[in-house]
Design a protein around this motif. Structure first.
Motif, PDB file in Angstrom:
ATOM      1  N   TYR A 148     -55.166  35.069   0.947  1.00 35.18           N
ATOM      2  CA  TYR A 148     -54.588  36.403   1.148  1.00 35.18           C
ATOM      3  C   TYR A 148     -53.430  36.386   2.148  1.00 35.18           C
ATOM      4  O   TYR A 148     -52.365  36.982   1.902  1.00 35.18           O
ATOM      5  CB  TYR A 148     -55.686  37.386   1.578  1.00 35.18           C
ATOM      6  CG  TYR A 148     -55.388  38.248   2.762  1.00 35.18           C
ATOM      7  CD1 TYR A 148     -54.377  39.207   2.723  1.00 35.18           C
ATOM      8  CD2 TYR A 148     -56.124  38.131   3.942  1.00 35.18           C
ATOM      9  CE1 TYR A 148     -54.104  40.003   3.839  1.00 35.18           C
ATOM     10  CE2 TYR A 148     -55.861  38.919   5.042  1.00 35.18           C
ATOM     11  CZ  TYR A 148     -54.844  39.846   4.986  1.00 35.18           C
ATOM     12  OH  TYR A 148     -54.576  40.623   6.078  1.00 35.18           O
ATOM     13  N   CYS A 149     -53.614  35.720   3.288  1.00 33.76           N
ATOM     14  CA  CYS A 149     -52.559  35.701   4.307  1.00 33.76           C
ATOM     15  C   CYS A 149     -51.330  34.944   3.822  1.00 33.76           C
ATOM     16  O   CYS A 149     -50.197  35.341   4.103  1.00 33.76           O
ATOM     17  CB  CYS A 149     -53.085  35.094   5.605  1.00 33.76           C
ATOM     18  SG  CYS A 149     -54.267  36.140   6.474  1.00 33.76           S
ATOM     19  N   ASN A 150     -51.562  33.871   3.069  1.00 35.44           N
ATOM     20  CA  ASN A 150     -50.433  33.137   2.497  1.00 35.44           C
ATOM     21  C   ASN A 150     -49.679  34.004   1.497  1.00 35.44           C
ATOM     22  O   ASN A 150     -48.446  34.018   1.478  1.00 35.44           O
ATOM     23  CB  ASN A 150     -50.944  31.860   1.821  1.00 35.44           C
ATOM     24  CG  ASN A 150     -49.806  30.988   1.331  1.00 35.44           C
ATOM     25  OD1 ASN A 150     -48.828  30.772   2.032  1.00 35.44           O
ATOM     26  ND2 ASN A 150     -49.938  30.478   0.118  1.00 35.44           N
ATOM     27  N   LYS A 174     -56.899  36.702  -6.722  1.00 33.65           N
ATOM     28  CA  LYS A 174     -57.783  35.561  -6.458  1.00 33.65           C
ATOM     29  C   LYS A 174     -58.501  35.745  -5.125  1.00 33.65           C
ATOM     30  O   LYS A 174     -59.705  35.459  -5.005  1.00 33.65           O
ATOM     31  CB  LYS A 174     -56.972  34.260  -6.434  1.00 33.65           C
ATOM     32  CG  LYS A 174     -57.827  33.027  -6.139  1.00 33.65           C
ATOM     33  CD  LYS A 174     -57.000  31.760  -6.059  1.00 33.65           C
ATOM     34  CE  LYS A 174     -57.878  30.559  -5.707  1.00 33.65           C
ATOM     35  NZ  LYS A 174     -57.077  29.313  -5.560  1.00 33.65           N
ATOM     36  N   ALA A 175     -57.773  36.240  -4.125  1.00 30.35           N
ATOM     37  CA  ALA A 175     -58.370  36.454  -2.807  1.00 30.35           C
ATOM     38  C   ALA A 175     -59.512  37.465  -2.872  1.00 30.35           C
ATOM     39  O   ALA A 175     -60.553  37.282  -2.243  1.00 30.35           O
ATOM     40  CB  ALA A 175     -57.311  36.908  -1.807  1.00 30.35           C
ATOM     41  N   VAL A 176     -59.311  38.541  -3.634  1.00 29.35           N
ATOM     42  CA  VAL A 176     -60.367  39.553  -3.786  1.00 29.35           C
ATOM     43  C   VAL A 176     -61.613  38.920  -4.387  1.00 29.35           C
ATOM     44  O   VAL A 176     -62.742  39.184  -3.947  1.00 29.35           O
ATOM     45  CB  VAL A 176     -59.877  40.727  -4.657  1.00 29.35           C
ATOM     46  CG1 VAL A 176     -61.029  41.660  -5.003  1.00 29.35           C
ATOM     47  CG2 VAL A 176     -58.790  41.506  -3.931  1.00 29.35           C
ATOM     48  N   ASP A 195     -60.420  44.366   3.082  1.00 30.16           N
ATOM     49  CA  ASP A 195     -59.874  45.714   2.897  1.00 30.16           C
ATOM     50  C   ASP A 195     -58.357  45.695   2.787  1.00 30.16           C
ATOM     51  O   ASP A 195     -57.777  46.393   1.945  1.00 30.16           O
ATOM     52  CB  ASP A 195     -60.300  46.630   4.057  1.00 30.16           C
ATOM     53  CG  ASP A 195     -61.786  46.939   4.034  1.00 30.16           C
ATOM     54  OD1 ASP A 195     -62.421  46.717   2.980  1.00 30.16           O
ATOM     55  OD2 ASP A 195     -62.317  47.391   5.067  1.00 30.16           O
ATOM     56  N   ARG A 196     -57.721  44.912   3.644  1.00 31.94           N
ATOM     57  CA  ARG A 196     -56.258  44.845   3.588  1.00 31.94           C
ATOM     58  C   ARG A 196     -55.787  44.182   2.294  1.00 31.94           C
ATOM     59  O   ARG A 196     -54.779  44.587   1.718  1.00 31.94           O
ATOM     60  CB  ARG A 196     -55.705  44.098   4.803  1.00 31.94           C
ATOM     61  CG  ARG A 196     -54.180  44.014   4.791  1.00 31.94           C
ATOM     62  CD  ARG A 196     -53.582  43.693   6.131  1.00 31.94           C
ATOM     63  NE  ARG A 196     -52.138  43.587   6.052  1.00 31.94           N
ATOM     64  CZ  ARG A 196     -51.300  44.609   6.041  1.00 31.94           C
ATOM     65  NH1 ARG A 196     -51.771  45.847   6.095  1.00 31.94           N
ATOM     66  NH2 ARG A 196     -49.996  44.419   5.977  1.00 31.94           N
ATOM     67  N   THR A 197     -56.502  43.176   1.844  1.00 30.33           N
ATOM     68  CA  THR A 197     -56.147  42.516   0.586  1.00 30.33           C
ATOM     69  C   THR A 197     -56.162  43.519  -0.565  1.00 30.33           C
ATOM     70  O   THR A 197     -55.230  43.569  -1.377  1.00 30.33           O
ATOM     71  CB  THR A 197     -57.119  41.366   0.280  1.00 30.33           C
ATOM     72  OG1 THR A 197     -57.142  40.458   1.383  1.00 30.33           O
ATOM     73  CG2 THR A 197     -56.700  40.609  -0.972  1.00 30.33           C
TER      74      THR A 197
END
Length: 206
Positions: A148-150, A174-176, A195-197
């Motif tokens: 997610y951060c990437n 994918k992150a979710v 949540d931010r994702t």
């Protein structure tokens, strides 16, 4: 034998008490974070000083300083916060090397500088951020915060250069999925970002 049992019992009681104090302290610091991040960071740091072999308190003390720095306009205050955060990241890294969670935090620290002044810091720090995420992905490809951060970093870079962010929406998806299956080692291990994702994904490509 009786004396040995007493000694072992006392040692065990001490360990339980220390663990309990650690847990109580961490819980208190998390509770403070929302209302008083400075006090939360100070408490995390005090716990880190007492827990010399545990990277988590230093990690969270650094994270509080980093997250509080986004949007900060006073360069002197920003510099002090991020200097403190860097020292804490160094402490955490000394305890736990090649740790993807810490690498993400280091990338976020660099991102805070880029967000503050992209013209000054973008050229030097952007390659470092990319390198950190590349290493983190190699170490923990299924860590949702790494993905997610990437993705958020790539989207920010794309926007800066006027490029389409849509290709990175799939990374957020994918992150979710990874968040849905992620289980932290302990209640205090990193488990943030879901949540931010979802929030970013809902507006992805718009």
């Amino acid at each position: 034998m009786k004396h040995l049992i007493i000694i072992v019992t006392l040692l065990f009681s001490g360990l339980v008490s220390a663990q309990s104090n650690y847990e109580k302290g961490m819980q208190k610091a998390f509770e403070l974070w929302g209302s008083n991040p400075i006090e939360a960071a100070n408490l995390f740091e005090r716990i880190a000083n007492a827990e010399n072999d545990n990277w988590l308190p230093a990690y969270y003390a650094a994270q509080v300083n980093i997250t509080s720095s986004f949007g900060e306009k006073d360069e002197q205050k920003l510099s002090a916060q991020l200097k403190k955060a860097q020292d804490l990241i160094n402490d955490a890294t000394a305890i736990s090397q090649d740790n993807a969670e810490i690498l993400v935090l280091q990338a976020l620290l660099h991102t805070a500088w880029v967000a503050y002044d992209g013209a000054t810091y973008g050229m030097t720090l952007s390659p470092k951020v990319v390198e950190l995420y590349t290493k983190a992905k190699a170490l923990a490809p299924d860590n949702p915060r790494v993905v997610y951060c990437n993705a958020e970093w790539n989207m920010g870079s794309a926007r800066f250069f006027g490029q389409d962010v849509t290709p990175y929406c799939k990374d957020l998806e994918k992150a979710v999925e990874l968040f849905a299956n992620f289980k932290p080692e302990t209640p205090f291990h990193p488990n943030w970002g879901k949540d931010r994702t979802i929030m970013i994904l809902e507006s992805c490509g718009k």
